[in-house]
Design a protein around this motif. Structure first.
Motif, PDB file in Angstrom:
ATOM      1  N   LEU A  62       5.527   4.589 -12.649  1.00  0.00           N
ATOM      2  CA  LEU A  62       6.632   3.656 -12.846  1.00  0.00           C
ATOM      3  C   LEU A  62       6.171   2.210 -13.028  1.00  0.00           C
ATOM      4  CD1 LEU A  62       9.124   5.008 -10.150  1.00  0.00           C
ATOM      5  CD2 LEU A  62       9.300   5.280 -12.627  1.00  0.00           C
ATOM      6  N   GLU A  63       4.862   1.963 -12.842  1.00  0.00           N
ATOM      7  CA  GLU A  63       4.300   0.609 -12.910  1.00  0.00           C
ATOM      8  C   GLU A  63       4.992  -0.321 -11.911  1.00  0.00           C
ATOM      9  OE1 GLU A  63       4.620  -0.744 -16.939  1.00  0.00           O
ATOM     10  OE2 GLU A  63       2.977   0.504 -17.632  1.00  0.00           O
ATOM     11  N   HIS A  64       5.192   0.167 -10.696  1.00  0.00           N
ATOM     12  CA  HIS A  64       5.821  -0.608  -9.639  1.00  0.00           C
ATOM     13  C   HIS A  64       4.932  -0.645  -8.406  1.00  0.00           C
ATOM     14  CE1 HIS A  64       9.485  -0.738 -11.962  1.00  0.00           C
ATOM     15  NE2 HIS A  64      10.146  -1.314 -10.985  1.00  0.00           N
ATOM     16  N   ARG A  65       5.132  -1.647  -7.590  1.00  0.00           N
ATOM     17  CA  ARG A  65       4.514  -1.742  -6.278  1.00  0.00           C
ATOM     18  C   ARG A  65       5.511  -2.424  -5.341  1.00  0.00           C
ATOM     19  NH1 ARG A  65      -0.580  -3.515  -6.090  1.00  0.00           N
ATOM     20  NH2 ARG A  65      -0.922  -2.872  -8.230  1.00  0.00           N
ATOM     21  N   PHE A  66       5.185  -2.497  -4.065  1.00  0.00           N
ATOM     22  CA  PHE A  66       6.094  -3.129  -3.117  1.00  0.00           C
ATOM     23  C   PHE A  66       6.168  -4.632  -3.385  1.00  0.00           C
ATOM     24  CE2 PHE A  66       5.100   0.819  -0.894  1.00  0.00           C
ATOM     25  CZ  PHE A  66       6.383   1.233  -0.544  1.00  0.00           C
ATOM     26  N   LEU A  67       7.297  -5.214  -3.027  1.00  0.00           N
ATOM     27  CA  LEU A  67       7.624  -6.578  -3.420  1.00  0.00           C
ATOM     28  C   LEU A  67       6.539  -7.579  -3.048  1.00  0.00           C
ATOM     29  CD1 LEU A  67       9.774  -8.398  -4.690  1.00  0.00           C
ATOM     30  CD2 LEU A  67      10.786  -8.665  -2.418  1.00  0.00           C
ATOM     31  N   GLU A  68       6.009  -7.496  -1.841  1.00  0.00           N
ATOM     32  CA  GLU A  68       5.016  -8.471  -1.385  1.00  0.00           C
ATOM     33  C   GLU A  68       3.591  -7.942  -1.417  1.00  0.00           C
ATOM     34  OE1 GLU A  68       6.059 -10.219   2.332  1.00  0.00           O
ATOM     35  OE2 GLU A  68       8.079 -10.749   1.709  1.00  0.00           O
ATOM     36  N   GLN A  69       3.396  -6.763  -2.038  1.00  0.00           N
ATOM     37  CA  GLN A  69       2.061  -6.171  -2.108  1.00  0.00           C
ATOM     38  C   GLN A  69       1.237  -6.871  -3.184  1.00  0.00           C
ATOM     39  OE1 GLN A  69       2.092  -2.004  -3.047  1.00  0.00           O
ATOM     40  NE2 GLN A  69      -0.130  -1.856  -3.231  1.00  0.00           N
ATOM     41  N   PRO A  70       0.085  -7.441  -2.840  1.00  0.00           N
ATOM     42  CA  PRO A  70      -0.734  -8.129  -3.847  1.00  0.00           C
ATOM     43  C   PRO A  70      -1.262  -7.165  -4.903  1.00  0.00           C
ATOM     44  CG  PRO A  70      -1.437  -8.691  -1.604  1.00  0.00           C
ATOM     45  CD  PRO A  70      -0.523  -7.508  -1.502  1.00  0.00           C
ATOM     46  N   THR A  71      -1.491  -7.689  -6.085  1.00  0.00           N
ATOM     47  CA  THR A  71      -2.121  -6.911  -7.144  1.00  0.00           C
ATOM     48  C   THR A  71      -3.528  -6.505  -6.710  1.00  0.00           C
ATOM     49  OG1 THR A  71      -0.865  -8.109  -8.820  1.00  0.00           O
ATOM     50  CG2 THR A  71      -2.851  -6.965  -9.560  1.00  0.00           C
ATOM     51  N   ASN A  72      -3.932  -5.303  -7.109  1.00  0.00           N
ATOM     52  CA  ASN A  72      -5.274  -4.770  -6.806  1.00  0.00           C
ATOM     53  C   ASN A  72      -5.497  -4.523  -5.319  1.00  0.00           C
ATOM     54  OD1 ASN A  72      -5.947  -4.903  -9.533  1.00  0.00           O
ATOM     55  ND2 ASN A  72      -6.694  -7.001  -9.338  1.00  0.00           N
ATOM     56  N   THR A  73      -4.417  -4.363  -4.551  1.00  0.00           N
ATOM     57  CA  THR A  73      -4.537  -4.038  -3.129  1.00  0.00           C
ATOM     58  C   THR A  73      -3.727  -2.788  -2.842  1.00  0.00           C
ATOM     59  OG1 THR A  73      -4.771  -6.369  -2.543  1.00  0.00           O
ATOM     60  CG2 THR A  73      -4.185  -4.860  -0.780  1.00  0.00           C
ATOM     61  N   GLY A  74      -4.350  -1.788  -2.239  1.00  0.00           N
ATOM     62  CA  GLY A  74      -3.660  -0.558  -1.913  1.00  0.00           C
ATOM     63  C   GLY A  74      -2.644  -0.770  -0.806  1.00  0.00           C
ATOM     64  N   VAL A  75      -1.717   0.171  -0.696  1.00  0.00           N
ATOM     65  CA  VAL A  75      -0.666   0.055   0.309  1.00  0.00           C
ATOM     66  C   VAL A  75      -1.251  -0.030   1.715  1.00  0.00           C
ATOM     67  CG1 VAL A  75       1.283   1.254   1.381  1.00  0.00           C
ATOM     68  CG2 VAL A  75       1.085   1.189  -1.101  1.00  0.00           C
ATOM     69  N   GLY A  76      -2.197   0.869   2.022  1.00  0.00           N
ATOM     70  CA  GLY A  76      -2.797   0.863   3.351  1.00  0.00           C
ATOM     71  C   GLY A  76      -3.495  -0.439   3.680  1.00  0.00           C
ATOM     72  N   SER A  77      -4.300  -0.942   2.738  1.00  0.00           N
ATOM     73  CA  SER A  77      -5.013  -2.209   2.962  1.00  0.00           C
ATOM     74  C   SER A  77      -4.047  -3.366   3.119  1.00  0.00           C
ATOM     75  CB  SER A  77      -5.967  -2.476   1.791  1.00  0.00           C
ATOM     76  OG  SER A  77      -6.902  -1.441   1.661  1.00  0.00           O
ATOM     77  N   TRP A  78      -2.973  -3.345   2.348  1.00  0.00           N
ATOM     78  CA  TRP A  78      -1.957  -4.385   2.435  1.00  0.00           C
ATOM     79  C   TRP A  78      -1.311  -4.402   3.817  1.00  0.00           C
ATOM     80  CZ3 TRP A  78       3.584  -3.001   1.242  1.00  0.00           C
ATOM     81  CH2 TRP A  78       4.431  -4.098   1.376  1.00  0.00           C
ATOM     82  N   LEU A  79      -0.952  -3.221   4.339  1.00  0.00           N
ATOM     83  CA  LEU A  79      -0.342  -3.144   5.657  1.00  0.00           C
ATOM     84  C   LEU A  79      -1.294  -3.635   6.742  1.00  0.00           C
ATOM     85  CD1 LEU A  79       1.494   0.304   5.421  1.00  0.00           C
ATOM     86  CD2 LEU A  79       2.505  -1.974   5.250  1.00  0.00           C
ATOM     87  N   VAL A  80      -2.567  -3.257   6.636  1.00  0.00           N
ATOM     88  CA  VAL A  80      -3.554  -3.703   7.621  1.00  0.00           C
ATOM     89  C   VAL A  80      -3.670  -5.228   7.608  1.00  0.00           C
ATOM     90  CG1 VAL A  80      -6.001  -3.684   8.230  1.00  0.00           C
ATOM     91  CG2 VAL A  80      -4.878  -1.553   7.575  1.00  0.00           C
ATOM     92  N   SER A  81      -3.801  -5.806   6.400  1.00  0.00           N
ATOM     93  CA  SER A  81      -3.973  -7.256   6.313  1.00  0.00           C
ATOM     94  C   SER A  81      -2.742  -7.992   6.847  1.00  0.00           C
ATOM     95  CB  SER A  81      -4.247  -7.669   4.860  1.00  0.00           C
ATOM     96  OG  SER A  81      -3.149  -7.357   4.028  1.00  0.00           O
ATOM     97  N   HIS A  82      -1.540  -7.458   6.576  1.00  0.00           N
ATOM     98  CA  HIS A  82      -0.331  -8.116   7.074  1.00  0.00           C
ATOM     99  C   HIS A  82      -0.254  -8.009   8.601  1.00  0.00           C
ATOM    100  CE1 HIS A  82       3.612  -9.911   6.356  1.00  0.00           C
ATOM    101  NE2 HIS A  82       4.077  -9.135   7.320  1.00  0.00           N
ATOM    102  N   ARG A  83      -0.610  -6.855   9.141  1.00  0.00           N
ATOM    103  CA  ARG A  83      -0.599  -6.687  10.607  1.00  0.00           C
ATOM    104  C   ARG A  83      -1.575  -7.666  11.261  1.00  0.00           C
ATOM    105  NH1 ARG A  83      -3.894  -4.004  13.740  1.00  0.00           N
ATOM    106  NH2 ARG A  83      -4.750  -2.657  12.114  1.00  0.00           N
ATOM    107  N   VAL A 107      -1.103   5.957   7.965  1.00  0.00           N
ATOM    108  CA  VAL A 107      -0.517   5.162   6.891  1.00  0.00           C
ATOM    109  C   VAL A 107      -1.468   4.045   6.460  1.00  0.00           C
ATOM    110  CG1 VAL A 107       1.314   3.497   6.385  1.00  0.00           C
ATOM    111  CG2 VAL A 107       1.883   5.688   7.396  1.00  0.00           C
ATOM    112  N   GLU A 108      -2.165   3.449   7.408  1.00  0.00           N
ATOM    113  CA  GLU A 108      -3.109   2.381   7.062  1.00  0.00           C
ATOM    114  C   GLU A 108      -4.332   2.914   6.326  1.00  0.00           C
ATOM    115  OE1 GLU A 108      -3.992   0.027  10.501  1.00  0.00           O
ATOM    116  OE2 GLU A 108      -2.035  -0.976  10.462  1.00  0.00           O
ATOM    117  N   HIS A 109      -4.491   4.224   6.327  1.00  0.00           N
ATOM    118  CA  HIS A 109      -5.555   4.859   5.543  1.00  0.00           C
ATOM    119  C   HIS A 109      -5.006   5.515   4.276  1.00  0.00           C
ATOM    120  CE1 HIS A 109      -7.929   4.373   9.243  1.00  0.00           C
ATOM    121  NE2 HIS A 109      -8.986   4.536   8.493  1.00  0.00           N
ATOM    122  N   GLY A 110      -3.776   5.179   3.921  1.00  0.00           N
ATOM    123  CA  GLY A 110      -3.197   5.697   2.693  1.00  0.00           C
ATOM    124  C   GLY A 110      -2.690   7.112   2.794  1.00  0.00           C
ATOM    125  N   ARG A 111      -2.405   7.558   4.019  1.00  0.00           N
ATOM    126  CA  ARG A 111      -1.895   8.909   4.218  1.00  0.00           C
ATOM    127  C   ARG A 111      -0.601   8.826   5.035  1.00  0.00           C
ATOM    128  NH1 ARG A 111      -7.480   9.300   5.520  1.00  0.00           N
ATOM    129  NH2 ARG A 111      -8.676  10.459   3.972  1.00  0.00           N
TER     130      ARG A 111
END
Length: 405
Positions: A62-83, A107-111
């Motif tokens: 769908l070429e979508h990502r979460f609203l505040e998720q940076p480009t080139n950052t996976g969901v798990g890495s994004w959650l870790v950095s925000h925490r 979830v922080e490991h992408g699972r």
């Protein structure tokens, strides 16, 4: 630091996914086909159920990502950095979100499950909303078409690559001719060394032009013959070309392939090299959690999801296995290429192999939710690659049908 109050999102992840699909004018069946998941999975995701792995495939299509998720950052890495920006532990987040700590870790490991993901986002004040990734694709990243590209091309790789758009592939995995006089390559092998170097310069230049800025090039090389009668490791020949094209050599991987022809005048060779190169020294795609292996020992410091593979890879070559080998003299193990595909590309990305051979890279890409472009000069091996992928897809269809029976 205290967590922000839970975010009462105005929409759920399911409604966001449904809206994104409608904007792309896709049916659930079409989305499932392009993401290589079943329709029931898409329905579950749009109902707010399911797991993270298929969600990432669907978001990529769908070429979508979460609203505040940076480009080139996976969901798990994004959650870790925000925490970590909130300066809270996994335990505190677990208590606030009402989710177990192992579920947070997953979830922080992408699972893990979508309900864990959304609970964590809500507890950290992150909006459960999606945004289109138009900015990334307009900047030259490799997923400008939301359907993963799948293409076998028969022809000279240099000529074909000149007709492909710059920065349109995410990952390049290939093994060029070794210039040993093996006629199956059909690249006038063997060439004088100066001509082979010019050939290497020409194809590598085009390959680098096609690579996305956060992409990797994996080059499998062995040895060729030096004009003085000795041995010339091809990594020595390719190294100055790689450097002059602005690539960064991240690592050299030794492939131990277990089998080889017996030698008398020297030791039997059972290894080859992979050169892992990137356009950027930092910020390239790297998915360690996707390729972890069982740990040799266990203890307090052991990652529950496995160990990081070393730079010595042990995959058995198919060269001397006539029963398992496809119609090609030197195919690579699919499992080895899958490790590269999973580590250095994202689902929905495009993997290029300028020397497609028997289609190993194409099969590894499709098996893991990626697209591919496989270029092969030989009509015979071009057909081998097509037939090989069709055979695998037929076996998958048969397995799905058997499970549904």
């Amino acid at each position: 630091m205290n967590l922000p109050s839970a975010n009462p999102a105005s929409s759920t992840l399911g409604t966001e996914l449904r809206a994104a699909r409608h904007r792309r004018k896709l049916t659930q069946k079409a989305l499932a086909s392009r993401a290589r998941v079943d329709v029931a999975t898409v329905q579950s995701l749009e109902g707010g159920r399911g797991t993270l792995a298929p969600l990432l495939l669907v978001l990529s299509v769908l070429e979508h990502r979460f609203l505040e998720q940076p480009t080139n950052t996976g969901v798990g890495s994004w959650l870790v950095s925000h925490r970590k920006r909130l300066r809270i532990s996994q335990r505190v987040l677990s208590e606030r979100a009402g989710i177990s700590k192992p579920a947070i870790i997953a979830v922080e490991h992408g699972r893990g499950h979508l309900k864990t993901l959304t609970a964590c986002m809500s507890a950290m004040g992150l909006p459960i909303a999606l945004r289109a990734d138009e900015d990334e694709y307009q900047s030259g990243s490799a997923n400008s078409d939301f359907a993963p590209r799948r293409e076998f091309v028969q022809g000279d790789c240099i000529t074909v690559m000149r007709g492909i758009e710059a920065r349109s592939v995410n990952l390049i995995v290939t093994s060029p001719p070794y210039n040993l006089g093996k006629r199956y390559h059909s690249y006038r092998d063997k060439l004088p060394l100066v001509d082979y170097r010019a050939f290497a310069q020409a194809w590598l230049t085009e390959a680098v032009r096609l690579l996305a800025d956060d992409g990797s090039l994996w080059l499998n090389v062995g040895n060729t013959r030096d004009p003085d009668g000795g041995t010339l490791p091809l990594e020595y020949l390719y190294w100055p070309l790689i450097k002059n094209l602005g690539l960064t050599l991240v690592q050299t991987i030794v492939w131990h392939h277990h089998t080889g022809l017996p030698q008398v005048a020297k030791f039997t060779q059972l290894t080859e090299r992979w050169l892992w190169c990137t356009k950027r020294a930092k910020g390239f795609v790297w998915n360690l959690d996707a390729v972890r292996v069982p740990p040799k020992t266990t203890g307090k410091r052991t990652n529950p999801y496995g160990a990081n593979p070393s730079d010595l890879w042990s995959f058995t070559s198919l060269v001397h296995n006539a029963k398992a080998r496809p119609d090609h003299p030197c195919p690579q193990p699919v499992e080895m290429v899958e490790r590269i595909v999973n580590a250095c590309s994202r689902p929905g990305g495009v993997v290029l192999d300028p020397f497609g051979g028997s289609g190993t890279t194409a099969v590894a890409a499709v098996r893991n939710g990626r697209g591919f472009v496989s270029i092969e000069v030989s009509p015979r091996y071009h057909r081998t690659g097509i037939d090989r992928l069709r055979t695998w897809e037929s076996s998958q269809d048969a397995a799905v049908a058997a499970a549904a029976a």
